[in-house]
Design an enzyme around this catalytic site. Structure first.
Site, PDB file in Angstrom:
ATOM      1  N   THR A 280       0.864  -1.181   0.000  1.00  0.00           N
ATOM      2  CA  THR A 280       0.000   0.000   0.000  1.00  0.00           C
ATOM      3  C   THR A 280       0.900   1.229   0.000  1.00  0.00           C
ATOM      4  OG1 THR A 280      -1.644  -1.201   1.313  1.00  0.00           O
ATOM      5  CG2 THR A 280      -1.886   1.188   1.163  1.00  0.00           C
TER       6      THR A 280
ATOM      7  N   LYS B 256      -7.686   1.825  -2.773  1.00  0.00           N
ATOM      8  CA  LYS B 256      -7.317   1.376  -1.419  1.00  0.00           C
ATOM      9  C   LYS B 256      -7.509   2.519  -0.415  1.00  0.00           C
ATOM     10  CE  LYS B 256      -5.176  -1.030   1.886  1.00  0.00           C
ATOM     11  NZ  LYS B 256      -5.586  -2.271   2.491  1.00  0.00           N
TER      12      LYS B 256
ATOM     13  N   LYS C 262       0.196   5.202   8.147  1.00  0.00           N
ATOM     14  CA  LYS C 262       0.814   5.428   6.828  1.00  0.00           C
ATOM     15  C   LYS C 262      -0.283   5.609   5.784  1.00  0.00           C
ATOM     16  CE  LYS C 262       1.908   1.596   4.820  1.00  0.00           C
ATOM     17  NZ  LYS C 262       1.425   0.949   3.632  1.00  0.00           N
TER      18      LYS C 262
END
Ligand SMILES: NC(=O)c1ccc[n+]([C@@H]2O[C@H](COP(=O)([O-])OP(=O)(O)OC[C@H]3O[C@@H](n4cnc5c(N)ncnc54)[C@H](OP(=O)(O)O)[C@@H]3O)[C@@H](O)[C@H]2O)c1
Length: 303
Positions: A110, A186, A254
């Protein structure tokens, strides 16, 4: 669908990468793996040798990402963040140093959408295709081969070649647009999750303070409109105060950082996501970097 055996390099045998690589080996692909901490690659190889699933070709491990990628038709990555991807892609030891013209780089990490476009451009300059392919479903989904994979690719043909092997560990794998579109999707996923987990944390704390039985409450309301994956999979462990598993808070922060930066770039606002990010910062201050994201409830249970 019958998928022809492919020569695949897999870089990053962490909580997600190791089971994904195992599914590829079990599907009959020829795997060469690389992990920065060599001992993890050795453990993974021993597990393959002991596996009851008959594999066509023995898997191997390599000393560098470049060595793993030499001769591979597809190279899959699953490392930590943007800089970790750069570390295994670029330079003399990076996968692009040895990837053949016509081969495809698939990144399951990701990352930011900008990183995906950057790697797509670097690959394109060498005749290497690129698919950003972040996943959802957690370690349990990776182990069960039931991940959701959100892809970005400039070429439909590159996506289709990647899709054919990703099917070994996916229940859903779709191209969402050009390079970067998988990462943007995502981000949508993480924005949804952030609000739901905080709502569930407040519900669990309220349930306990009200003297209700959490097992009964979430069994009943989980059959109605309040149901969610988080409720089905995390309500019981949240009530029990168990967080030593799952999707780490540091990874969620993150990801939320990518969401907040991208929303700013797009001129949008994410007020709830920003608040939840700050609550995760408090969890980190309590030593919870590696706790599961459901640990938000701890801020309410132990203010
Ligand atoms: N865990 C989940 O539930 C989940 C769910 C969806 C998405 N993701 C995403 O999937 C990715 C991997 O997550 P994970 O849980 O598998 O993480 P992890 O268990 O911490 O594994 C990270 C892997 O990346 C390698 N790595 C990190 N930095 C590196 C570098 N600079 N150079 C070379 N190798 C490097 C690590 O090598 P070492 O062994 O040497 O440390 C390890 O193999 C992350 O982007 C995460 O956000 C995770």
């Amino acid at each position: 669908m019958l998928v022809p055996m492919a020569r695949i390099a897999f870089v990053g045998l962490g909580a997600m990468g190791a089971p994904m690589a195992s599914h590829l080996a079990a599907a009959g692909h020829q795997l060469t793996v690389y992990n920065r901490t060599r001992a993890k690659a050795d453990i993974w190889l021993r597990q393959q040798e002991a596996s009851t699933v008959r594999q066509h070709e023995a898997s191997a491990s390599a000393a560098t990402p470049a060595d793993a990628a030499a001769g591979a038709e597809l190279v899959m990555l699953c490392v930590g963040n943007d800089d970790d991807v750069r570390a295994v892609v670029h330079g003399d030891d990076g996968v692009l140093a040895t990837m053949a013209v016509g081969s495809i780089l698939v990144d399951h990490t990701t990352t930011s959408a900008g990183l995906a476009r950057e790697v797509a451009t670097a690959g394109g300059e060498r005749g290497v295709g690129f698919v950003d392919a972040p996943v959802s479903g957690g370690q349990a989904g990776a182990e069960a081969g039931r991940l959701t994979v959100m892809c970005g690719a400039d070429s439909q043909a590159d996506f289709e070649r990647a899709h054919a092997v990703i099917d070994a560990y996916a229940v859903k794998c779709e191209r969402m647009g050009p390079a970067g579109a998988g990462q943007l999707t995502k981000m949508v996923n993480q924005i949804c999750i952030a609000g739901v987990v905080q709502g569930l944390a407040e519900a669990v704390d309220f349930t306990l303070r009200a003297g209700l039985d959490p097992a009964q409450v979430f069994d009943v309301i989980g059959k109605g409109a309040a149901q969610s994956w988080q409720m089905d999979n995390r309500a019981a462990t949240m009530a029990a105060g168990e967080f030593d598993f799952g999707f780490a808070v540091q990874w969620m922060r993150k990801d939320l950082g990518f969401c907040l930066a991208e929303a700013h770039r797009l001129g949008g606002r994410l007020p709830l996501t920003a608040l939840v990010d700050q609550l995760y910062a408090q969890v980190e201050q309590r030593g919870g970097k590696r706790w599961d994201t459901s640990s938000l409830v701890q801020l309410l249970r132990e203010p």
